[in-house]
Design an enzyme around this catalytic site. Structure first.
Site, PDB file in Angstrom:
ATOM      1  N   PRO A  62       0.802  -1.226   0.000  1.00 31.78           N
ATOM      2  CA  PRO A  62       0.000   0.000   0.000  1.00 31.78           C
ATOM      3  C   PRO A  62       0.835   1.277   0.000  1.00 31.78           C
ATOM      4  CG  PRO A  62      -0.952  -1.591   1.500  1.00 31.78           C
ATOM      5  CD  PRO A  62       0.346  -2.178   1.033  1.00 31.78           C
ATOM      6  N   SER A 108       6.032   2.648  -6.457  1.00 30.32           N
ATOM      7  CA  SER A 108       7.205   3.063  -7.228  1.00 30.32           C
ATOM      8  C   SER A 108       8.475   2.967  -6.388  1.00 30.32           C
ATOM      9  CB  SER A 108       7.010   4.496  -7.728  1.00 30.32           C
ATOM     10  OG  SER A 108       5.906   4.574  -8.607  1.00 30.32           O
ATOM     11  N   ARG A 124     -18.016   2.426 -43.218  1.00 25.24           N
ATOM     12  CA  ARG A 124     -18.950   3.503 -42.859  1.00 25.24           C
ATOM     13  C   ARG A 124     -18.854   4.614 -43.893  1.00 25.24           C
ATOM     14  NH1 ARG A 124     -22.734   6.572 -41.349  1.00 25.24           N
ATOM     15  NH2 ARG A 124     -22.862   7.472 -39.248  1.00 25.24           N
ATOM     16  N   GLY A 164     -20.179   7.742 -32.307  1.00 27.28           N
ATOM     17  CA  GLY A 164     -21.104   7.265 -31.289  1.00 27.28           C
ATOM     18  C   GLY A 164     -21.052   5.763 -31.111  1.00 27.28           C
ATOM     19  N   GLU A 201       3.945  -1.873 -13.721  1.00 23.44           N
ATOM     20  CA  GLU A 201       5.352  -2.130 -14.067  1.00 23.44           C
ATOM     21  C   GLU A 201       6.163  -0.830 -14.069  1.00 23.44           C
ATOM     22  OE1 GLU A 201       6.501  -4.875 -13.919  1.00 23.44           O
ATOM     23  OE2 GLU A 201       5.053  -6.371 -14.561  1.00 23.44           O
TER      24      GLU A 201
END
Length: 379
Positions: free
Chosen positions: A130, A134, A268, A340, A363
């Site tokens: 916790p 890093s 499209r 959309g 990572e």
């Protein structure tokens, strides 16, 4: 797979074909459902092991396929194009397997590695806490020496495969300071070890990410990986290769988003022609392709350095930084190309965009990558 991708050997091309056949048959039909329902694909790692995909970059003498890391990463990218949660889990599993190979005793290698490469044992990596993400030197989880082994006490967090893996490469304090961290091959189930439910994540939901709570659990002395006090060097040494795994996964995610966007833009129509023929969309697709190809070139270059045994720390951080930033940009642009429709779950690009975000975080965050790169430049 892009038609112009260069693979290092014919066997790698065969493995790419195996990935596509396997993934099309076992992953593609269930990926959307499992991601929506946050359901873990039980038994999938055993199937991956049976195909040989978990053993790719390992020496033949330990049951591996003897492939260069460059080939493994491109095949990992191909897995990510089908299911990035699974590819991320494979990357973590491979990192854990390499820790056993590089630092394990002959007895440990014989006991664990063949089963990991065959998918009979799933590997996890238990480094973060916790208050130590890093800054891995800030670890607080403790391993107290007792007769016959160690008592583990503390909390570990952000564990991919948390609660599902059979073994974890666990890092805990056996002393003070940077040289007071040791590594262990910890069992996935033992008295005194419990896991949280999987975190409620915005993406990569089919593979759990959980915390582990060690309440005086006992580990036998032969679970120590490497020498006592060498844990930090084991952890940091693995991160360069792990970052390349995430770079490959991110590139695969970007490639998938690009493929969907190109297909949609060709079909499209607007103002009497396919939207791909409008310069605004066509240039956007070109930029997406350039970012994806660039990401692939960077991780391949770093992997080749690794295969040659030359330093690749800076190149690994550059590849991770560039590939994950590219994945975020390409997946976001894919949603834009679809308009959309891209914002709905009728198409997978909204999921790709959510999945890409975490690539910039785990990572080593991309801010940490910039720190690594700058330090490599100026010393």
């Amino acid at each position: 797979m892009p038609a112009d991708r260069l693979l290092p050997n014919a066997e790698a091309e065969e493995f790419i074909a195996i990935v596509d056949e396997f993934a099309s048959r076992t992953m593609d039909p269930i990926v959307n459902e499992y991601e929506r329902e946050e359901r873990y694909p039980e038994g999938l790692f055993a199937q991956l092991g049976e195909t040989g995909l978990l053993s790719l970059p390992f020496p033949e003498e330990v049951g591996g396929a003897g492939q260069p890391y460059e080939a493994y990463l491109q095949i990992l990218e191909q897995i990510a194009q089908h299911w990035s949660s699974v590819a991320t889990a494979v990357s973590v599993h491979t990192m854990a397997s390499f820790a056993v190979l590089k630092h394990g005793t002959p007895a440990q290698i014989e006991r664990f590695l063949p089963a990991m490469l065959e998918g009979r044992l799933v590997g996890g990596y238990s480094l973060s806490e916790p208050h130590a993400g890093s800054d891995v030197s800030a670890l607080q989880c403790r391993a107290e020496r007792v007769e016959g082994g160690y008592r583990i006490t503390g909390e570990k967090s952000w564990i991919t495969h948390g609660g599902k893996a059979d073994v974890y490469i666990l890092f805990a304090r056996t002393g003070e300071g940077p040289k007071g961290v040791s590594a262990f091959i910890a069992p996935g189930q033992t008295e005194g070890l419990t896991f949280s439910p999987s975190l409620d994540k915005m993406g990569l939901s089919a593979v759990p990410t959980a915390s582990a709570y060690w309440d005086g659990a006992f580990l036998e002395e032969d679970r120590l990986l490497g020498a006592e006090g060498k844990g930090l060097s084991i952890a940091l040494g693995a991160l360069d290769s792990g970052r390349l795994g995430i770079a490959a996964v991110a590139t695969g995610l970007a490639q998938s988003a690009l493929d969907v966007a190109v297909t949609y833009a060709k079909e499209r129509e607007a103002f009497g022609k396919a939207i791909a023929q409008h310069q605004g969309v066509g240039f956007m697709l070109a930029d997406m392709a350039a970012a994806t190809d660039g990401a692939r070139a960077l991780y391949v270059d770093a992997a080749r350095r690794r295969d040659l045994g030359t330093p690749f720390t800076r190149q690994a951080s550059v590849a991770k930084l560039a590939a994950t930033d590219a994945a975020m940009k390409v997946t976001t642009d894919a949603v834009q190309v679809l308009g959309g429709a891209g914002y709905t779950r009728d198409y997978p690009v909204e999921r790709y965009m959510r999945e890409a975000k975490v690539m910039q975080i785990f990572e080593g965050t991309n801010q940490i990558q910039r720190l690594v790169i700058s330090r490599q430049l100026v010393g």
